[in-house]
Design a protein around this motif. Sequence first.
Motif, PDB file in Angstrom:
ATOM      1  N   GLU A 294      -6.448  -7.648 -15.050  1.00  0.00           N
ATOM      2  CA  GLU A 294      -6.805  -8.093 -13.568  1.00  0.00           C
ATOM      3  C   GLU A 294      -5.405  -7.478 -12.585  1.00  0.00           C
ATOM      4  N   PHE A 295      -4.395  -7.567 -13.097  1.00  0.00           N
ATOM      5  CA  PHE A 295      -3.165  -6.753 -12.338  1.00  0.00           C
ATOM      6  C   PHE A 295      -3.796  -5.341 -12.048  1.00  0.00           C
ATOM      7  N   TYR A 296      -4.186  -4.544 -12.906  1.00  0.00           N
ATOM      8  CA  TYR A 296      -4.369  -3.204 -12.323  1.00  0.00           C
ATOM      9  C   TYR A 296      -5.729  -2.941 -11.460  1.00  0.00           C
ATOM     10  N   SER A 297      -6.634  -3.884 -11.658  1.00  0.00           N
ATOM     11  CA  SER A 297      -7.930  -3.875 -10.681  1.00  0.00           C
ATOM     12  C   SER A 297      -7.134  -4.322  -9.355  1.00  0.00           C
ATOM     13  N   PHE A 298      -6.333  -5.298  -9.280  1.00  0.00           N
ATOM     14  CA  PHE A 298      -5.871  -5.599  -7.920  1.00  0.00           C
ATOM     15  C   PHE A 298      -4.719  -4.211  -7.360  1.00  0.00           C
ATOM     16  N   LEU A 299      -4.013  -3.624  -8.158  1.00  0.00           N
ATOM     17  CA  LEU A 299      -3.165  -2.619  -7.897  1.00  0.00           C
ATOM     18  C   LEU A 299      -4.019  -1.483  -7.586  1.00  0.00           C
ATOM     19  N   ASN A 300      -4.929  -1.169  -8.246  1.00  0.00           N
ATOM     20  CA  ASN A 300      -5.966  -0.111  -7.743  1.00  0.00           C
ATOM     21  C   ASN A 300      -6.573  -0.313  -6.538  1.00  0.00           C
ATOM     22  N   LEU A 301      -6.825  -1.349  -6.169  1.00  0.00           N
ATOM     23  CA  LEU A 301      -7.566  -1.561  -4.656  1.00  0.00           C
ATOM     24  C   LEU A 301      -6.354  -1.452  -3.632  1.00  0.00           C
ATOM     25  N   ALA A 302      -5.408  -2.071  -3.968  1.00  0.00           N
ATOM     26  CA  ALA A 302      -4.320  -2.186  -2.986  1.00  0.00           C
ATOM     27  C   ALA A 302      -3.686  -0.544  -2.793  1.00  0.00           C
ATOM     28  N   VAL A 303      -3.643   0.493  -3.489  1.00  0.00           N
ATOM     29  CA  VAL A 303      -3.197   1.569  -3.651  1.00  0.00           C
ATOM     30  C   VAL A 303      -4.403   2.350  -2.769  1.00  0.00           C
ATOM     31  N   GLN A 304      -5.660   2.283  -3.110  1.00  0.00           N
ATOM     32  CA  GLN A 304      -6.672   2.396  -2.278  1.00  0.00           C
ATOM     33  C   GLN A 304      -6.626   2.357  -0.864  1.00  0.00           C
ATOM     34  N   GLU A 305      -6.381   1.107  -0.585  1.00  0.00           N
ATOM     35  CA  GLU A 305      -6.176   0.677   0.658  1.00  0.00           C
ATOM     36  C   GLU A 305      -4.799   1.419   1.497  1.00  0.00           C
ATOM     37  N   MET A 306      -3.905   1.543   0.685  1.00  0.00           N
ATOM     38  CA  MET A 306      -2.630   2.322   1.328  1.00  0.00           C
ATOM     39  C   MET A 306      -3.080   3.762   1.651  1.00  0.00           C
ATOM     40  N   ILE A 307      -3.959   4.543   0.717  1.00  0.00           N
ATOM     41  CA  ILE A 307      -4.248   5.768   0.967  1.00  0.00           C
ATOM     42  C   ILE A 307      -5.130   5.675   2.349  1.00  0.00           C
ATOM     43  N   ALA A 308      -6.046   4.869   2.237  1.00  0.00           N
ATOM     44  CA  ALA A 308      -6.811   4.697   3.581  1.00  0.00           C
ATOM     45  C   ALA A 308      -6.145   4.762   4.777  1.00  0.00           C
ATOM     46  N   SER A 309      -4.932   3.960   4.574  1.00  0.00           N
ATOM     47  CA  SER A 309      -4.104   3.703   5.739  1.00  0.00           C
ATOM     48  C   SER A 309      -3.019   4.903   6.047  1.00  0.00           C
ATOM     49  N   GLU A 310      -3.155   5.758   5.137  1.00  0.00           N
ATOM     50  CA  GLU A 310      -2.210   6.876   5.257  1.00  0.00           C
ATOM     51  C   GLU A 310      -0.930   6.631   5.246  1.00  0.00           C
ATOM     52  N   THR A 311      -0.506   5.402   4.256  1.00  0.00           N
ATOM     53  CA  THR A 311       0.714   4.751   3.737  1.00  0.00           C
ATOM     54  C   THR A 311       1.392   5.964   2.968  1.00  0.00           C
ATOM     55  N   SER A 312       2.638   6.298   3.252  1.00  0.00           N
ATOM     56  CA  SER A 312       3.458   7.216   2.581  1.00  0.00           C
ATOM     57  C   SER A 312       4.703   6.545   1.846  1.00  0.00           C
ATOM     58  N   SER A 313       4.740   6.954   0.587  1.00  0.00           N
ATOM     59  CA  SER A 313       5.946   6.313  -0.028  1.00  0.00           C
ATOM     60  C   SER A 313       7.443   6.532   0.338  1.00  0.00           C
ATOM     61  N   ILE A 314       7.088   8.152   0.673  1.00  0.00           N
ATOM     62  CA  ILE A 314       8.461   8.746   1.183  1.00  0.00           C
ATOM     63  C   ILE A 314       8.025   9.074   2.696  1.00  0.00           C
ATOM     64  N   PRO A 315       8.812   8.681   3.529  1.00  0.00           N
ATOM     65  CA  PRO A 315       8.878   9.167   4.798  1.00  0.00           C
ATOM     66  C   PRO A 315       8.728  10.470   5.227  1.00  0.00           C
ATOM     67  N   ASN A 316       7.884  11.279   5.593  1.00  0.00           N
ATOM     68  CA  ASN A 316       7.852  12.572   6.100  1.00  0.00           C
ATOM     69  C   ASN A 316       7.929  13.369   4.637  1.00  0.00           C
ATOM     70  N   GLU A 317       6.829  13.096   3.478  1.00  0.00           N
ATOM     71  CA  GLU A 317       7.159  14.000   2.293  1.00  0.00           C
ATOM     72  C   GLU A 317       6.748  15.188   2.597  1.00  0.00           C
ATOM     73  N   LYS A 318       7.754  16.125   1.913  1.00  0.00           N
ATOM     74  CA  LYS A 318       8.058  17.211   2.223  1.00  0.00           C
ATOM     75  C   LYS A 318       7.624  18.145   0.798  1.00  0.00           C
ATOM     76  N   LYS A 319       8.157  17.592  -0.391  1.00  0.00           N
ATOM     77  CA  LYS A 319       8.159  18.372  -1.476  1.00  0.00           C
ATOM     78  C   LYS A 319       7.752  17.316  -2.538  1.00  0.00           C
ATOM     79  N   ARG A 320       6.988  17.886  -3.427  1.00  0.00           N
ATOM     80  CA  ARG A 320       6.554  16.927  -4.705  1.00  0.00           C
ATOM     81  C   ARG A 320       7.210  17.147  -5.890  1.00  0.00           C
ATOM     82  N   ILE A 321       7.335  16.364  -6.680  1.00  0.00           N
ATOM     83  CA  ILE A 321       8.224  16.731  -8.132  1.00  0.00           C
ATOM     84  C   ILE A 321       7.628  16.234  -9.423  1.00  0.00           C
ATOM     85  N   TYR A 322       7.653  16.685 -10.273  1.00  0.00           N
ATOM     86  CA  TYR A 322       7.051  16.159 -11.774  1.00  0.00           C
ATOM     87  C   TYR A 322       8.438  15.923 -12.458  1.00  0.00           C
ATOM     88  N   TRP A 323       8.397  14.420 -13.142  1.00  0.00           N
ATOM     89  CA  TRP A 323       9.618  14.107 -13.671  1.00  0.00           C
ATOM     90  C   TRP A 323       9.386  13.955 -15.398  1.00  0.00           C
TER      91      TRP A 323
END
Lengths: 394, 275
Positions: free
Chosen positions: A229-258
């Motif tokens: 249930e948690f991950y179905s909910f989270l999945n939808l929430a993240v999809q909504e974030m994408i739809a509203s162009e919500t960015s985790s890092i303001p002005n994302e310039k670089k992307r990294i693999y950890w």
Amino acid sequence: MNLKDLMKDYFLDLDAAGKDPHQKIAWCTSAGPAEILRAFGFKVYFPENHGAMLGATRTCMDTIPTANAYGYSPDICSYLTCDIGAHLKGFTPLTRAYGIQAPPKPDVLVYNTNQCKEVMHWFEFYAREFKAPVFGIHSPNLLPEIADSHIDTVYRQFKALIAMLEGICNKKLDLDNLKKTVKLSWEASGLWSEVLSHLKHKPSPLNFFDTTVLMGPIVMLRGTEQAKEFYSFLNLAVQEMIASETSSIPNEKKRIYWDGMPVWGRLKFMAELFKKNHTCIVASTYCNSWIYKDHDAADPLLSMAKNYLDIFINRNDAFKEKYIFDTVKDFAADGVIFHDSKTCPHNTNSQFNMPNRLREKGLPSLVINGDLCDLRCFSDEQSTTAIEAFLETL
Amino acid sequence: MDVLIQKYFWGIDCGSSEIKVVVCDASGNIIDKRKQPTLFPLLDHVVRALKTDDDKPSPFDSSGSLKEGHIITASGYGRHHIDFASHKLTEIKAHFMGVKKHLGLKKPYTIIDIGGQDSKVITIKENNIHHFEINRKCAAGTGAFIEALAHRLKLKLNNLTTIAEKHDKEMTLNSFCTVFAEQEVIKILMSGEKVENLIHALYKSVVKRVLEMTAITTDTIVFSGGVIAYHTGLVNLFKEQLKDKEFFTVPETQYCGAYGAALYGIEENPCSPNE
Ligand code: SF4
């Protein structure tokens, strides 16, 4: 659904179970066969999560020395040392978080060496402490590919585990229950995988420091309805974030693999460092480690045997290198940061020249020194300089 | 018509033992340079390094405010604490920028920057930072290692090269850790060994630790950083170890990072044509 409440309910439920003489408790490693334990009705507790809590709250810095003084070397897994030290001191961060006095006592301890051998020493300590039975799944390690013979070895050990658990619980394994938990585990891990794949989006809606927290249920509650249930909910929430162009890092310039473990005690510091540098960690070895895509309710034991061998940490270097390279491309990351974690060589992939091999393939790579819990091995200043200098070069 | 304002570009390299300051004009010509020990409160000492009592330029007016046309760029470990700096960059990039301007090399080269608290080996290819390594958490291979042992032996830091030159025997210090090295040194001295041989061995150990950090893949080596300025003896030891390489030392190595920071300020603030 709120993650905080979900975790709180999980721990309070565990605590209540620990006080109920009719309820059995199992301790399990994070990549151990939790589904089998749940199918028997055990409440499952994960000492590694306790280690991460000790790390994140930095209380580990009081408990690691206790374990060192007791005879556990400062050079071995600091999850182990901080957790054993906490036990020796009678301390748990669960008290402050949930009012819980101590982790529940185990009726059985089950580990799987698919991640490392340290878990064996760790669980054997508690088996002696609590005079509880311990069962180890001894997995073939660092596999180039998963052969039928490897799967068979683990499968037979699962069977032996089941026989032992039947003795402890005084009942036969309900195969339908097992199928149900395996299905739930598969569904939750599929949803988690989908959540992580949303980080491919530019700008990314989440970053590594979010996902290290959000992965709690896939480790501790896999095989339950709540995790799914948690991950179905989270999945939808993240999809909504994408739809509203919500960015985790303001002005994302670089992307990294950890690659490697988080530095639990400096999570906030690191999150701020990357944020300040407009850099998003979009993929990681760590958060991707709990994706069990081949769990199959139709053949629960065999599919589990395969999946638990197939985890990243249990594969050979060639596999890991290709995996990292492909994931970097898939997530459009600009480079890789390897965390060389002093006390966890098993989840550190920089020690056998992989960063140089990746550089030769055109993938910028940086190694920083640190540790998952032991902050004596980590320098804020040096890591900041190394990370910022690396980002300057990208 | 725009008023012509002379611009000053200040670079601060706020290191673990010294705060170095360089001020340049818009063409990167050095107007002045100075340094100050790194003491605390840090900002007071940074400001002290920027201000002068004489008629040399200062970025602050009499009320302590930043004057128009003065651009400050901070580098070094303390850079994040210098809140009045317009730009910040790591000492790795700062040294690279300083070396680039000083030497203008077109071919690939490796910068060896031995600092007070850490050492860096920076590989430059195609006129850009290709790869770099910083020494691990411990002091081995840094100025701190030399300082700790010099302090223990009660020797002046700037005398060490002269002392080491008088060695008459090759010895090796094995210990990685400063504390163990101190113990090793004491043991060697107790056995009657000459201090000259010991200091030579100490220099050799620093060189060895730096070369262990990463493989040197270029034919040209450039020395930078404060430690080389005090311990020129290290350069010869590197030359002995890295035969067939070509060597450069930037002028006034200890100011190279601050100079690079000032140059970064120029790069970030391209002057309009009438300036
Ligand atoms: S994988 Fe590493 S962190 Fe995890 S238990 Fe093993 S040694 Fe500890």
